[in-house]
Design a protein around this motif. Structure first.
Motif, short mmCIF file in Angstrom:
data_model
loop_
_atom_site.label_atom_id
_atom_site.label_comp_id
_atom_site.label_asym_id
_atom_site.label_seq_id
_atom_site.Cartn_x
_atom_site.Cartn_y
_atom_site.Cartn_z
N PRO A 63 45.53 54.47 41.08
CA PRO A 63 44.09 54.23 41.06
C PRO A 63 43.77 52.94 40.29
O PRO A 63 44.48 52.58 39.36
CB PRO A 63 43.54 55.45 40.33
CG PRO A 63 44.67 55.89 39.45
CD PRO A 63 45.93 55.58 40.19
N PHE A 64 42.72 52.25 40.70
CA PHE A 64 42.38 50.98 40.06
C PHE A 64 40.95 51.01 39.56
O PHE A 64 40.11 51.76 40.04
CB PHE A 64 42.57 49.82 41.04
CG PHE A 64 41.72 49.91 42.27
CD1 PHE A 64 40.40 49.48 42.28
CD2 PHE A 64 42.24 50.45 43.45
CE1 PHE A 64 39.62 49.57 43.41
CE2 PHE A 64 41.46 50.53 44.59
CZ PHE A 64 40.15 50.09 44.57
N SER A 65 40.70 50.16 38.59
CA SER A 65 39.33 49.96 38.11
C SER A 65 38.63 48.97 39.04
O SER A 65 39.21 47.94 39.40
CB SER A 65 39.36 49.39 36.69
OG SER A 65 38.15 48.75 36.37
N PRO A 66 37.40 49.25 39.46
CA PRO A 66 36.66 48.29 40.29
C PRO A 66 36.57 46.91 39.64
O PRO A 66 36.61 45.89 40.33
CB PRO A 66 35.27 48.93 40.43
CG PRO A 66 35.50 50.39 40.22
CD PRO A 66 36.61 50.48 39.22
N LEU A 67 36.44 46.89 38.33
CA LEU A 67 36.36 45.61 37.63
C LEU A 67 37.67 44.83 37.75
O LEU A 67 37.67 43.59 37.86
CB LEU A 67 36.01 45.83 36.16
CG LEU A 67 34.62 46.41 35.89
CD1 LEU A 67 34.42 46.65 34.39
CD2 LEU A 67 33.53 45.48 36.43
N THR A 68 38.80 45.55 37.74
CA THR A 68 40.10 44.90 37.92
C THR A 68 40.19 44.29 39.31
O THR A 68 40.61 43.13 39.47
CB THR A 68 41.24 45.90 37.70
OG1 THR A 68 41.21 46.37 36.36
CG2 THR A 68 42.59 45.25 37.99
N LEU A 69 39.81 45.05 40.32
CA LEU A 69 39.86 44.52 41.69
C LEU A 69 38.92 43.34 41.84
O LEU A 69 39.28 42.34 42.47
CB LEU A 69 39.51 45.63 42.68
CG LEU A 69 39.52 45.21 44.16
CD1 LEU A 69 40.86 44.62 44.56
CD2 LEU A 69 39.16 46.40 45.05
N MET A 70 37.74 43.42 41.28
CA MET A 70 36.79 42.30 41.38
C MET A 70 37.35 41.05 40.72
O MET A 70 37.21 39.94 41.24
CB MET A 70 35.46 42.70 40.73
CG MET A 70 34.70 43.79 41.48
SD MET A 70 34.15 43.27 43.11
CE MET A 70 32.88 42.08 42.67
N ALA A 71 38.02 41.23 39.58
CA ALA A 71 38.61 40.07 38.90
C ALA A 71 39.71 39.45 39.75
O ALA A 71 39.82 38.21 39.83
CB ALA A 71 39.17 40.50 37.54
N ARG A 72 40.54 40.28 40.39
CA ARG A 72 41.60 39.76 41.25
C ARG A 72 41.01 39.03 42.46
O ARG A 72 41.52 37.99 42.88
CB ARG A 72 42.50 40.91 41.73
CG ARG A 72 43.30 41.58 40.62
CD ARG A 72 44.40 40.67 40.10
NE ARG A 72 45.23 41.36 39.13
CZ ARG A 72 46.30 42.08 39.44
NH1 ARG A 72 46.67 42.21 40.70
NH2 ARG A 72 46.99 42.68 38.49
N ILE A 73 39.96 39.60 43.04
CA ILE A 73 39.31 38.96 44.20
C ILE A 73 38.80 37.57 43.81
O ILE A 73 39.03 36.58 44.51
CB ILE A 73 38.16 39.83 44.72
CG1 ILE A 73 38.71 41.11 45.36
CG2 ILE A 73 37.32 39.06 45.73
CD1 ILE A 73 37.64 42.12 45.71
N LYS A 74 38.08 37.50 42.69
CA LYS A 74 37.49 36.23 42.27
C LYS A 74 38.56 35.19 41.95
O LYS A 74 38.43 34.02 42.31
CB LYS A 74 36.59 36.46 41.06
CG LYS A 74 35.33 37.25 41.36
CD LYS A 74 34.50 37.50 40.11
CE LYS A 74 33.26 38.29 40.41
NZ LYS A 74 32.45 38.57 39.19
N ALA A 75 39.63 35.63 41.27
CA ALA A 75 40.69 34.69 40.90
C ALA A 75 41.40 34.16 42.14
O ALA A 75 41.65 32.95 42.26
CB ALA A 75 41.69 35.36 39.97
#
Length: 241
Positions: A104-116
């Motif tokens: 499971p992942f944190s939405p904030l982690t996925l958002m950070a990966r997307i932006k980077a």
């Protein structure tokens, strides 16, 4: 940004939809692998990012990724995998995913990966230029243009380089015979803190080598116990032998 998320967990899709909307991004969702692929094929130039689950009905994420890479080499793909599926993560990177996020992942982690990942893609995107091609990196055998994101071996184009493969190749070729550890490559190419396995680099190097070998002798060398380096000087020695 226009994001396609291929994920069969409706709760995850609803949650990420709210995060995407908050950022002002457009998004589409599919809970079926084949239907998600059909969305990509219908308008492959419209997607800025694809979030792809590994376990999908209709067609699994591995096959979807393979099919996407047949028609689009440059759209960034983040693969979602189970935390204990290290081999799946490596295979996913080998077939063209740019990055993975474990569940499971944190939405904030996925958002950070997307932006980077999106930021890096935009910074290195090709520009419309006229006139003679300018190569940022030139060795005796290799020419690389970061504007067009193309690499040539003795004037033969190295085909089908994914974004991460290109960035690794450009970094190594830009520093001939300098040895880069896997950790150094991870922090340089992935930019933000990377919490995955260092085998991520091995997977990308393996595919990069295969594509280089289709046009000439190998120039990416393993320094055992340390990492990797670029060196095409041995090619000259072979020609003079």
């Amino acid at each position: 940004m226009n994001i396609l998320m291929i994920e069969d967990n409706e709760s995850v899709c609803e949650m990420m939809s709210m995060f995407f909307e908050k950022e002002g991004w457009d998004s589409a969702f599919s809970g079926d692998g084949q239907k998600g692929l059909d969305l990509v094929l219908a308008d492959k130039e419209s997607w800025d990012m694809i979030i792809l689950d590994l376990n999908l009905p209709g067609m699994d994420g591995m096959q979807v990724c393979r099919e996407i890479r047949k028609v689009s080499l440059h759209v960034p793909i983040i693969m979602l995998t189970a935390r204990d599926s290290e081999s799946d993560q490596v295979i996913g990177l080998e077939i063209g995913a740019d990055e993975y996020v474990t569940k499971p992942f944190s939405p904030l982690t996925l958002m950070a990966r997307i932006k980077a990942l999106y930021r890096r893609t935009q910074l290195s995107a090709p520009e419309n230029t006229s006139g003679q091609e300018r190569f940022d990196i030139e060795t005796e055998y290799i020419k690389i243009s970061t504007r067009s994101r193309e690499a040539f071996y003795h004037d033969k184009k190295i085909e089908a380089l994914t974004p991460k493969e290109f960035e690794i190749f450009a970094l190594l070729a830009g520093h001939p015979r300098q040895v880069f550890s896997r950790e150094h490559l991870l922090t340089s190419i992935w930019e933000d803190p990377f919490f995955g396995d260092e085998r991520t680099i091995d997977a990308h190097i393996k595919k990069l080598r295969q594509k280089i070998e289709s046009v000439g002798p190998q120039v990416i060398h393993t320094v055992w116990g340390v990492g990797y380096k670029f060196d095409d000087s041995h090619n000259r020695e072979e020609e003079n032998a």
